[in-house]
Write a protein that holds these residues in place. Structure first.
Motif, PDB file in Angstrom:
ATOM      1  N   UNK A   1      -1.874  -7.385   6.959  1.00 50.76           N
ATOM      2  CA  UNK A   1      -2.989  -7.218   6.488  1.00 50.76           C
ATOM      3  C   UNK A   1      -3.207  -5.849   6.473  1.00 50.76           C
ATOM      4  N   UNK A   2      -3.011  -4.957   6.654  1.00 48.32           N
ATOM      5  CA  UNK A   2      -2.752  -3.520   6.939  1.00 48.32           C
ATOM      6  C   UNK A   2      -2.947  -3.290   5.239  1.00 48.32           C
ATOM      7  N   UNK A   3      -2.483  -3.581   4.526  1.00 48.04           N
ATOM      8  CA  UNK A   3      -1.925  -3.311   3.917  1.00 48.04           C
ATOM      9  C   UNK A   3      -2.921  -3.117   2.077  1.00 48.04           C
TER      10      UNK A   3
ATOM     11  N   UNK B   1      -9.905   0.360   2.039  1.00 46.15           N
ATOM     12  CA  UNK B   1     -10.792   1.803   2.138  1.00 46.15           C
ATOM     13  C   UNK B   1     -10.545   2.858   0.984  1.00 46.15           C
ATOM     14  N   UNK B   2      -9.036   2.983   0.845  1.00 48.11           N
ATOM     15  CA  UNK B   2      -8.907   3.959  -0.207  1.00 48.11           C
ATOM     16  C   UNK B   2      -9.351   4.771  -1.261  1.00 48.11           C
TER      17      UNK B   2
ATOM     18  N   UNK C   1       1.872   6.768  -4.244  1.00 51.08           N
ATOM     19  CA  UNK C   1       1.900   5.498  -3.528  1.00 51.08           C
ATOM     20  C   UNK C   1       1.117   5.611  -3.455  1.00 51.08           C
ATOM     21  N   UNK C   2       1.000   3.583  -3.801  1.00 55.68           N
ATOM     22  CA  UNK C   2      -0.104   2.943  -4.444  1.00 55.68           C
ATOM     23  C   UNK C   2      -1.656   3.254  -3.269  1.00 55.68           C
ATOM     24  N   UNK C   3      -1.498   3.395  -1.986  1.00 58.36           N
ATOM     25  CA  UNK C   3      -2.527   4.127  -1.655  1.00 58.36           C
ATOM     26  C   UNK C   3      -3.131   4.818  -1.712  1.00 58.36           C
TER      27      UNK C   3
ATOM     28  N   UNK D   1       0.927  -1.044  -0.288  1.00 56.60           N
ATOM     29  CA  UNK D   1      -0.405  -0.129   0.098  1.00 56.60           C
ATOM     30  C   UNK D   1       0.929   1.739  -0.536  1.00 56.60           C
ATOM     31  N   UNK D   2       2.229   1.621   0.455  1.00 57.99           N
ATOM     32  CA  UNK D   2       2.725   2.256   0.515  1.00 57.99           C
ATOM     33  C   UNK D   2       4.360   2.034   0.362  1.00 57.99           C
TER      34      UNK D   2
END
Length: 251
Positions: free
Chosen positions: A205-207, A213-214, A179-181, A134-135
């Motif tokens: 899993x937070x990724x 979510x975004x 960044x991806x997120x 995600x980042x």
């Protein structure tokens, strides 16, 4: 069953980098082209990617390629930045061989590139991001600390060149790419599927949750029980389900 025949091709990016690629004709839906974007140090010529292409060819034609700095492609890897131009060239190739609908399926670094490409360049009809970060600069797991060693240290870049035929650009990003997120919300209204394993040793899993979510609708999130990371852990069943999702979402 033998793997489907892949026909090699040479592509050229908008910034003049030669890209080694291959087209596996469809065994199923002839209108759908699926572009596979491999992970860091990967290649379309590796057995894992070839098997994924074979399974996906039951749902559409497949274009697989090596990112810059990988395998037989030219240039140096920028680890997710300029690689959007490589993916853009592969998407254009899928269009040129006759596919009216084109989806991208990225793994790990390739998933980050697929997200950024869909956000910045558009031109795709669906996006699947498998095992995506995600980042940037994440170092929370041992495998990712090893990846950063390979990217940031002279000895690491030499090891990647010798062991994996991956040539990595030295120095830091300037500027730091989106960044991806940060990019993922721009993908809509293109359908997005995020796939991640609960046994991923690179990105926890937070990724995927941060990406989901975004993102804006239409979007789906699959958390796969027992699934590890990227191509090497992807089972034929998972790839078939991804292919079926692509076929269904395009109807």
């Amino acid at each position: 069953m033998p793997l489907a025949t892949a026909f090699p091709a040479t592509l050229m990016t908008k910034d003049g980098v030669r890209i080694d690629a291959a087209h596996t004709p469809s065994r199923g839906d002839v209108d759908l082209g699926i572009v596979i974007a491999h992970g860091f140090t990967g290649s379309w010529r590796e057995g894992t990617t070839r098997r994924i292409a074979h399974v996906l060819s039951g749902f559409g034609g497949v274009v697989a390629f090596d990112f810059r700095g990988h395998g037989r492609s030219g240039g140096l890897s920028t680890v997710g930045d300029a690689e959007v131009l490589d993916l853009d060239a592969a998407v254009a190739h899928a269009r040129s061989v006759g596919y009216s609908r084109v989806a991208t399926v990225g793994f790990s670094m390739g998933a980050a590139v697929a997200i950024r490409h869909a956000a910045l360049h558009r031109g795709t009809d669906a996006v699947v991001a498998v095992s995506a970060p995600a980042r940037w600069y994440y170092r929370g797991t041992r495998p990712m600390r090893q990846v950063h060693w390979a990217i940031e240290r002279t000895s690491g870049r030499l090891a990647a060149r010798l062991a994996k035929r991956t040539r990595i650009q030295s120095g830091k990003w300037d500027p730091v790419p989106l960044a991806p997120h940060e990019a993922v919300e721009r993908i809509a209204p293109t359908p997005l599927l995020i796939v991640h394993g609960d046994a991923d040793t690179f990105f926890p899993l937070d990724h995927p949750h941060q990406l989901f979510d975004a993102a804006r609708e239409p979007k789906e999130l699959w958390i796969e029980r027992g699934y590890g990371h990227a191509e090497s852990s992807a089972t034929p069943d998972l790839i078939k389900r991804i292919g079926a999702w692509l076929s269904e979402v395009q109807r």
